[in-house]
Design an enzyme around this catalytic site. Structure first.
Site, PDB file in Angstrom:
ATOM      1  CD  GLU A 105      -3.401  -1.814   2.136  1.00 23.67           C
ATOM      2  OE1 GLU A 105      -4.076  -1.131   1.701  1.00 23.67           O
ATOM      3  OE2 GLU A 105      -3.037  -0.673   2.851  1.00 23.67           O
ATOM      4  CB  CYS A 161       2.447  -1.935  13.298  1.00 25.89           C
ATOM      5  SG  CYS A 161       2.850  -2.438  11.028  1.00 25.89           S
ATOM      6  CB  SER A 205      10.079   4.236  15.152  1.00 23.37           C
ATOM      7  OG  SER A 205       9.840   4.567  13.285  1.00 23.37           O
ATOM      8  CG  LEU A 206      12.032   6.390  20.987  1.00 24.19           C
ATOM      9  CD1 LEU A 206      13.344   6.030  21.043  1.00 24.19           C
ATOM     10  CD2 LEU A 206      11.889   7.919  21.748  1.00 24.19           C
ATOM     11  CG  HIS A 207       6.668   3.885  18.520  1.00 30.47           C
ATOM     12  ND1 HIS A 207       5.289   4.781  18.328  1.00 30.47           N
ATOM     13  CD2 HIS A 207       7.126   3.097  17.575  1.00 30.47           C
ATOM     14  CE1 HIS A 207       5.853   4.649  17.418  1.00 30.47           C
ATOM     15  NE2 HIS A 207       6.702   3.554  16.845  1.00 30.47           N
ATOM     16  CB  CYS A 210       1.160   5.271  11.587  1.00 29.10           C
ATOM     17  SG  CYS A 210       1.433   7.147  10.756  1.00 29.10           S
TER      18      CYS A 210
HETATM   19 FE1  SF4 Z   1       7.283  -3.667  10.966  1.00 27.86          FE
HETATM   20 FE2  SF4 Z   1       6.806   0.007  10.767  1.00 27.86          FE
HETATM   21 FE3  SF4 Z   1       4.637  -1.765  11.232  1.00 27.86          FE
HETATM   22 FE4  SF4 Z   1       6.420  -1.716  13.314  1.00 27.86          FE
HETATM   23  S1  SF4 Z   1       5.300  -0.036  12.522  1.00 27.86           S
HETATM   24  S2  SF4 Z   1       5.854  -3.490  12.225  1.00 27.86           S
HETATM   25  S3  SF4 Z   1       8.523  -1.492  11.827  1.00 27.86           S
HETATM   26  S4  SF4 Z   1       6.112  -1.620  10.072  1.00 27.86           S
END
Ligand code: SF4
Length: 335
Positions: free
Chosen positions: A89, A113, A204-206, A323
């Site tokens: 996508e 995710c 991408s820390l989070h 996201c």
């Molecule tokens: Fe992969 Fe990014 Fe999804 Fe994490 S957020 S599983 S790194 S696609």
């Protein structure tokens, strides 16, 4: 297909680097190339001219638009078919941005995710990455490309860096407008500024807690948040663009007062911008999205404590283009 393989094939047909560049430039900029009839194309060697219609068709056949899902905010999710029947996508973002996918599925398995639930199915070739840009340009201009779609770019580093080089040299996209997004991997910090095009970096820390990060991002390399921020900032200072620290806000998980203190400790004085995005709900996952008021209060507090913070919704949520919502829909052998 890799861009380097395509270059080799052209070279074998007698093309000089300038010929190859002209063909690739027309492709990535979605400009016509008429198969050797126009004045310019007559400068191509005869064998290249003879093969050009087939090569051109091959480049344009790398990806196929299977469907387009426009969102209310002006973004649109494209379901893109690859030649082996897999899908990725690609998201057209507001203000001429584009979010591309670098893998089918992803091995990192971030718990919030959808892409991560599938595991890694396969890598996306550098030419297939650039083809997503060429495809998007049939709909609208593209002036910024973020590698934040399906996949972890660090796990497909050679293809991603090859695509970045082409986009930054022939694709008419500023280097700062190419954003390499990663959960963090030591190799990334070694190769990111080794080539002619130095992209901006999104980390991408989070969370600032190593233990929580290990459970939220189970297969990310085991670098601590402190180490990741240090390596990222070092790169940011070398290139002159601030590191974009990404933070998906999960209600009651990483939006606590302890995390706010942790962010202040970690980012004070750093060459960084904190991008907070409230989690995009998907029915299959247990996480909750914090209220906008709560998220705004956190962003305000961080501002007051000296952290440059941006709070935004991710584009295209209403069409599952936000996201964490992307996935390999309708892929071969998958529901
Ligand atoms: Fe992969 Fe990014 Fe999804 Fe994490 S957020 S599983 S790194 S696609």
């Amino acid at each position: 297909m890799r861009i380097s393989d395509f270059k080799t094939r052209l070279q074998d047909l007698g093309a000089l680097p300038a010929h190859t560049q002209r063909i690739l430039r027309h492709w990535v900029q979605a400009r016509p190339l008429d198969g050797g009839r126009s004045k310019n194309e007559h400068f191509l060697p005869a064998q290249v001219r003879a093969e050009l219609p087939a090569l051109w068709a091959e480049l344009h056949g790398l990806v196929q638009e299977k469907s387009m899902h426009p969102a209310e905010d002006g973004s649109a999710r494209l379901l893109v078919g690859l030649n082996d029947g897999q899908t990725v996508e690609t998201v057209l973002l507001p203000r001429d941005g584009l979010c591309v996918s670098s893998q089918v599925g992803c091995a990192v398995g971030c718990q919030f995710c959808m892409t991560g639930t599938e595991g890694l199915i396969r890598q996306v070739g550098s030419a297939e990455i650039v083809a997503q840009v060429a495809l998007a340009r049939k709909h609208r201009p593209v002036k910024k490309v973020v590698f934040m779609g399906m996949g972890e770019p660090a796990h497909n580093l050679d293809n991603v860096m090859e695509a970045i080089e082409l986009l930054g040299t022939l694709g008419n996209i500023g280097h700062k407008q190419l954003v390499f997004s990663t959960v963090g991997d030591e190799r990334v910090f070694e190769v990111l500024d080794a080539g002619p095009v130095k992209p901006a970096l999104a980390l991408s820390l989070h969370t600032t807690r190593a233990d929580l990060r290990a459970s939220l991002l189970p297969r990310a390399p085991r670098l601590t948040p402190d180490e990741l921020v240090e390596l990222s900032e070092d790169y940011a200072r070398r290139t002159g663009y601030p590191v974009q620290v990404q933070w998906t806000l999960l209600d009651g998980v990483n939006d606590t007062p302890e995390e706010i203190d942790g962010i202040v400790r970690l980012l004070t004085g750093k060459y960084a911008i904190l991008n907070m995005i409230p989690y995009n709900a998907v029915p299959e996952m247990p996480w909750q999205r914090p209220s906008w008021e709560k998220a705004a209060a956190i962003a305000r507090t961080l501002h007051q404590r000296g952290i440059l913070t941006k709070l935004r919704n991710s584009a295209g949520q209403d069409v599952e283009g936000g996201c964490g919502q992307l996935r390999a829909r309708e892929a071969v052998g998958r529901p």
